[in-house]
Design a protein around this motif. Structure first.
Motif, PDB file in Angstrom:
ATOM      1  N   ASP A  16      -4.447 -13.934  10.487  1.00 24.84           N
ATOM      2  CA  ASP A  16      -5.417 -14.984  10.173  1.00 24.84           C
ATOM      3  C   ASP A  16      -5.545 -15.182   8.676  1.00 24.84           C
ATOM      4  OD1 ASP A  16      -5.930 -15.390  12.867  1.00 24.84           O
ATOM      5  OD2 ASP A  16      -7.516 -13.858  12.910  1.00 24.84           O
ATOM      6  N   LEU A  17      -5.544 -14.061   7.950  1.00 28.81           N
ATOM      7  CA  LEU A  17      -5.613 -14.163   6.487  1.00 28.81           C
ATOM      8  C   LEU A  17      -4.394 -14.895   5.943  1.00 28.81           C
ATOM      9  CD1 LEU A  17      -7.279 -13.343   4.010  1.00 28.81           C
ATOM     10  CD2 LEU A  17      -5.944 -11.222   3.910  1.00 28.81           C
ATOM     11  N   GLY A  18      -3.242 -14.647   6.563  1.00 33.72           N
ATOM     12  CA  GLY A  18      -2.014 -15.322   6.132  1.00 33.72           C
ATOM     13  C   GLY A  18      -2.046 -16.810   6.393  1.00 33.72           C
ATOM     14  N   ARG A  19      -2.713 -17.228   7.476  1.00 35.85           N
ATOM     15  CA  ARG A  19      -2.824 -18.666   7.735  1.00 35.85           C
ATOM     16  C   ARG A  19      -3.727 -19.345   6.708  1.00 35.85           C
ATOM     17  NH1 ARG A  19      -2.207 -17.088  13.196  1.00 35.85           N
ATOM     18  NH2 ARG A  19      -4.444 -16.629  13.444  1.00 35.85           N
ATOM     19  N   LEU A  20      -4.769 -18.624   6.290  1.00 36.23           N
ATOM     20  CA  LEU A  20      -5.664 -19.183   5.273  1.00 36.23           C
ATOM     21  C   LEU A  20      -5.013 -19.188   3.893  1.00 36.23           C
ATOM     22  CD1 LEU A  20      -9.097 -17.592   6.233  1.00 36.23           C
ATOM     23  CD2 LEU A  20      -8.468 -19.996   6.392  1.00 36.23           C
ATOM     24  N   MET A  21      -4.289 -18.087   3.602  1.00 32.66           N
ATOM     25  CA  MET A  21      -3.682 -17.929   2.272  1.00 32.66           C
ATOM     26  C   MET A  21      -2.253 -17.435   2.447  1.00 32.66           C
ATOM     27  SD  MET A  21      -6.832 -16.233   0.084  1.00 32.66           S
ATOM     28  CE  MET A  21      -6.897 -14.764   1.126  1.00 32.66           C
ATOM     29  N   PRO A  22      -1.302 -18.325   2.673  1.00 37.63           N
ATOM     30  CA  PRO A  22       0.084 -17.918   2.962  1.00 37.63           C
ATOM     31  C   PRO A  22       0.754 -17.162   1.824  1.00 37.63           C
ATOM     32  CG  PRO A  22      -0.282 -20.218   3.558  1.00 37.63           C
ATOM     33  CD  PRO A  22      -1.467 -19.789   2.772  1.00 37.63           C
ATOM     34  N   MET A  23       0.114 -17.161   0.643  1.00 31.88           N
ATOM     35  CA  MET A  23       0.713 -16.452  -0.487  1.00 31.88           C
ATOM     36  C   MET A  23      -0.239 -15.378  -1.026  1.00 31.88           C
ATOM     37  SD  MET A  23       2.714 -19.536  -2.467  1.00 31.88           S
ATOM     38  CE  MET A  23       3.334 -18.421  -3.724  1.00 31.88           C
ATOM     39  N   TYR A  24      -0.917 -14.697  -0.121  1.00 31.17           N
ATOM     40  CA  TYR A  24      -1.852 -13.644  -0.558  1.00 31.17           C
ATOM     41  C   TYR A  24      -1.133 -12.302  -0.636  1.00 31.17           C
ATOM     42  CZ  TYR A  24      -2.310 -10.936   3.737  1.00 31.17           C
ATOM     43  OH  TYR A  24      -2.076 -10.095   4.788  1.00 31.17           O
ATOM     44  N   LEU A  25      -1.728 -11.380  -1.372  1.00 30.32           N
ATOM     45  CA  LEU A  25      -1.304  -9.986  -1.426  1.00 30.32           C
ATOM     46  C   LEU A  25      -2.550  -9.104  -1.297  1.00 30.32           C
ATOM     47  CD1 LEU A  25       0.967 -10.369  -4.548  1.00 30.32           C
ATOM     48  CD2 LEU A  25       1.842  -9.603  -2.356  1.00 30.32           C
ATOM     49  N   TRP A  26      -2.466  -8.088  -0.468  1.00 29.14           N
ATOM     50  CA  TRP A  26      -3.514  -7.056  -0.462  1.00 29.14           C
ATOM     51  C   TRP A  26      -2.946  -5.851  -1.188  1.00 29.14           C
ATOM     52  CZ3 TRP A  26      -5.132  -3.779   4.370  1.00 29.14           C
ATOM     53  CH2 TRP A  26      -6.122  -2.851   3.981  1.00 29.14           C
ATOM     54  N   VAL A  27      -3.551  -5.530  -2.316  1.00 25.59           N
ATOM     55  CA  VAL A  27      -3.063  -4.445  -3.158  1.00 25.59           C
ATOM     56  C   VAL A  27      -4.060  -3.292  -3.087  1.00 25.59           C
ATOM     57  CG1 VAL A  27      -2.274  -3.786  -5.457  1.00 25.59           C
ATOM     58  CG2 VAL A  27      -2.002  -6.154  -4.674  1.00 25.59           C
ATOM     59  N   ALA A  28      -3.578  -2.123  -2.675  1.00 21.28           N
ATOM     60  CA  ALA A  28      -4.421  -0.934  -2.559  1.00 21.28           C
ATOM     61  C   ALA A  28      -4.824  -0.421  -3.937  1.00 21.28           C
ATOM     62  CB  ALA A  28      -3.671   0.159  -1.785  1.00 21.28           C
ATOM     63  N   PRO A  29      -5.852   0.433  -4.045  1.00 18.45           N
ATOM     64  CA  PRO A  29      -6.247   0.994  -5.343  1.00 18.45           C
ATOM     65  C   PRO A  29      -5.100   1.695  -6.058  1.00 18.45           C
ATOM     66  CG  PRO A  29      -7.939   1.433  -3.701  1.00 18.45           C
ATOM     67  CD  PRO A  29      -6.773   0.862  -2.955  1.00 18.45           C
ATOM     68  N   SER A  30      -4.166   2.216  -5.293  1.00 15.51           N
ATOM     69  CA  SER A  30      -3.016   2.899  -5.907  1.00 15.51           C
ATOM     70  C   SER A  30      -2.027   1.925  -6.530  1.00 15.51           C
ATOM     71  CB  SER A  30      -2.291   3.721  -4.836  1.00 15.51           C
ATOM     72  OG  SER A  30      -1.763   2.866  -3.820  1.00 15.51           O
ATOM     73  N   GLY A  31      -2.203   0.616  -6.267  1.00 13.72           N
ATOM     74  CA  GLY A  31      -1.285  -0.392  -6.782  1.00 13.72           C
ATOM     75  C   GLY A  31      -0.205  -0.779  -5.810  1.00 13.72           C
ATOM     76  N   HIS A  32      -0.173  -0.156  -4.622  1.00 14.64           N
ATOM     77  CA  HIS A  32       0.842  -0.496  -3.629  1.00 14.64           C
ATOM     78  C   HIS A  32       0.415  -1.726  -2.818  1.00 14.64           C
ATOM     79  CE1 HIS A  32       1.865   3.702  -4.535  1.00 14.64           C
ATOM     80  NE2 HIS A  32       3.106   3.377  -4.132  1.00 14.64           N
ATOM     81  N   ILE A  33       1.383  -2.552  -2.506  1.00 13.80           N
ATOM     82  CA  ILE A  33       1.131  -3.743  -1.696  1.00 13.80           C
ATOM     83  C   ILE A  33       1.065  -3.314  -0.238  1.00 13.80           C
ATOM     84  CG2 ILE A  33       2.002  -5.999  -0.995  1.00 13.80           C
ATOM     85  CD1 ILE A  33       3.424  -6.159  -3.721  1.00 13.80           C
ATOM     86  N   ARG A  34      -0.086  -3.597   0.434  1.00 15.34           N
ATOM     87  CA  ARG A  34      -0.276  -3.183   1.826  1.00 15.34           C
ATOM     88  C   ARG A  34       0.077  -4.302   2.801  1.00 15.34           C
ATOM     89  NH1 ARG A  34      -5.725   0.197   2.625  1.00 15.34           N
ATOM     90  NH2 ARG A  34      -4.670   0.445   4.630  1.00 15.34           N
ATOM     91  N   SER A  35      -0.166  -5.553   2.425  1.00 17.58           N
ATOM     92  CA  SER A  35       0.245  -6.673   3.283  1.00 17.58           C
ATOM     93  C   SER A  35       0.477  -7.889   2.402  1.00 17.58           C
ATOM     94  CB  SER A  35      -0.792  -6.962   4.372  1.00 17.58           C
ATOM     95  OG  SER A  35      -2.015  -7.380   3.781  1.00 17.58           O
ATOM     96  N   VAL A  36       1.218  -8.847   2.949  1.00 17.43           N
ATOM     97  CA  VAL A  36       1.638 -10.003   2.155  1.00 17.43           C
ATOM     98  C   VAL A  36       1.726 -11.231   3.052  1.00 17.43           C
ATOM     99  CG1 VAL A  36       4.066  -9.429   2.503  1.00 17.43           C
ATOM    100  CG2 VAL A  36       3.423 -10.873   0.589  1.00 17.43           C
ATOM    101  N   GLY A  37       1.380 -12.403   2.515  1.00 15.12           N
ATOM    102  CA  GLY A  37       1.483 -13.650   3.257  1.00 15.12           C
ATOM    103  C   GLY A  37       2.926 -14.035   3.534  1.00 15.12           C
ATOM    104  N   ALA A  38       3.115 -14.796   4.615  1.00 13.48           N
ATOM    105  CA  ALA A  38       4.473 -15.134   5.056  1.00 13.48           C
ATOM    106  C   ALA A  38       5.242 -15.955   4.027  1.00 13.48           C
ATOM    107  CB  ALA A  38       4.402 -15.881   6.383  1.00 13.48           C
ATOM    108  N   THR A  39       4.576 -16.889   3.355  1.00 13.12           N
ATOM    109  CA  THR A  39       5.275 -17.737   2.377  1.00 13.12           C
ATOM    110  C   THR A  39       5.732 -16.920   1.187  1.00 13.12           C
ATOM    111  OG1 THR A  39       3.973 -19.652   3.036  1.00 13.12           O
ATOM    112  CG2 THR A  39       5.074 -19.776   0.911  1.00 13.12           C
ATOM    113  N   LEU A  40       4.883 -16.005   0.729  1.00 16.47           N
ATOM    114  CA  LEU A  40       5.261 -15.146  -0.389  1.00 16.47           C
ATOM    115  C   LEU A  40       6.415 -14.239   0.019  1.00 16.47           C
ATOM    116  CD1 LEU A  40       4.588 -14.534  -3.285  1.00 16.47           C
ATOM    117  CD2 LEU A  40       2.932 -12.836  -2.511  1.00 16.47           C
ATOM    118  N   ALA A  41       6.389 -13.750   1.252  1.00 16.67           N
ATOM    119  CA  ALA A  41       7.508 -12.940   1.745  1.00 16.67           C
ATOM    120  C   ALA A  41       8.798 -13.757   1.777  1.00 16.67           C
ATOM    121  CB  ALA A  41       7.180 -12.399   3.137  1.00 16.67           C
TER     122      ALA A  41
END
Length: 354
Positions: A16-41
């Motif tokens: 659902d987050l990807g549909r709202l923001m197809p180019m989002y990134l969820w970045v953990a406190p450690s700096g690692h990317i935990r999930s990414v939008g389909a368009t950005l992928a």
């Protein structure tokens, strides 16, 4: 709350987050990317973003260089200029939103003004943008506008070409391809105006075919047309490239010969014109014989040349040539009796044609 950057009270699945923001990134406190939008992928089709460090994949250029996640959180709410560190190095715009303690940040990206290039380079479609994003529609309108403008420009070019062709046709004698009377009037006035700008003047030569009527009467107008085209070729051959040649009547021609030009040169040109015109033209195995009478006036004979006056004087000299036996040239001399006009020896006796 695995795979979800929000608290239990505001659950939102990654899809659902990807549909709202197809180019989002969820970045953990450690700096690692935990999930990414389909368009950005899709942009990073050559490598997987999930599990990589955000600052190792993206370079933040403005408003400041970022070396750590803490520095990234400080830029929350500010517009970021960033780009992929590896090819295709697509330039991006972004916004950082801090999440609840221990969950890191959300980074939402867009293409900014480079969206048109990104769409072409990555073959993006309407499905690669949020449903509320009008980017694709705007790009379509932009492309339509560009196509319409190009078509209008092409149409304008075609109209200009057609206009020039129509103007040229309006100034051209259809039979011979020479200038017509309208073109002669323009060129004659241009030559007169040139004298005011310091040109060296010009000669005006008027030519009338002798015995042309007998060709039409005995062999028909097709033979007459053939003779006229042959005369046009003879005039082109006998004159210089910058001379103006016009057909102003059925068998009447006028030449503008820019200076410097004198009586001797006029004599040579007139003699060659007469000799070339007198060469017989074959029509259906029948020879067509014509000659030419010529009258000339010079712009230097006038305090201020006038087109009508010069044409009148050249015509008067032409008919003096006819009365003296045809097939000759006369240069008009104002202020003296017609019988005292200068008559160069540029014409043979009347031919003894069969």
């Amino acid at each position: 709350m695995d795979g979800n950057p929000h608290s239990d009270t505001a659950l939102l699945a990654d899809a659902d987050l990807g549909r709202l923001m197809p180019m989002y990134l969820w970045v953990a406190p450690s700096g690692h990317i935990r999930s990414v939008g389909a368009t950005l992928a899709k942009l990073c089709d050559g490598f997987a973003l999930t599990g990589t460090r955000f600052l190792e994949v993206f370079e933040i250029r403005k408003p400041a260089r970022v070396q750590s996640m803490e520095e990234l959180r400080v830029l929350a709410g500010q517009r970021l200029h960033l780009a992929l560190r590896e090819p295709p190095r697509t330039p991006l715009r972004g916004l950082v939103v801090p999440l609840q303690e221990g969950q890191g940040v959300l980074v939402n990206l867009s293409f900014g003004i480079a969206v048109a290039d990104a769409v072409r380079e990555h073959a993006l479609t309407n499905a690669d943008f949020a449903p509320t994003d009008l980017t694709v529609e705007l790009l379509y309108l932009t492309e339509v506008k560009a196509a319409v403008m190009e078509e209008l420009a092409a149409l304008n070019r075609r109209l200009q070409v057609a206009q020039r062709a129509a103007e040229a046709q309006a100034l051209t004698d259809a039979l011979t391809g020479l200038a017509n009377r309208r073109a002669l009037d323009q060129e004659l006035q241009r030559a007169i105006d040139g004298i005011d700008r310091g040109s060296e003047g010009f000669a005006l030569m008027q030519i009338d075919l002798d015995y042309f009527k007998s060709v039409n009467d005995t062999l028909g107008h097709a033979a007459g047309d053939l003779v006229l085209t042959s005369v046009a070729d003879a005039l082109r051959t006998a004159t210089r490239r910058h001379d103006i040649i016009a057909r102003v009547g059925g068998d009447e021609f006028v030449l503008i010969l820019p200076g410097p030009i004198d009586e001797a040169m006029i004599t040579r040109i007139a003699r060659r014109v007469i000799e070339d015109i007198e060469k017989p033209v074959a029509f259906e195995d029948q020879p067509c014989w014509v000659s030419a009478s010529i009258g000339v006036t010079l712009s230097r004979l006038y305090d201020r040349p006038d087109a009508d006056r010069m044409l009148h004087d050249a015509d008067a000299a032409l008919y003096f040539s006819k009365r003296r036996g045809r097939a000759r040239c006369t240069i008009y001399t104002p202020g003296i009796e017609e019988a005292e006009m200068v008559q160069p020896d540029c014409g043979p006796p009347e031919p003894d044609w069969p």
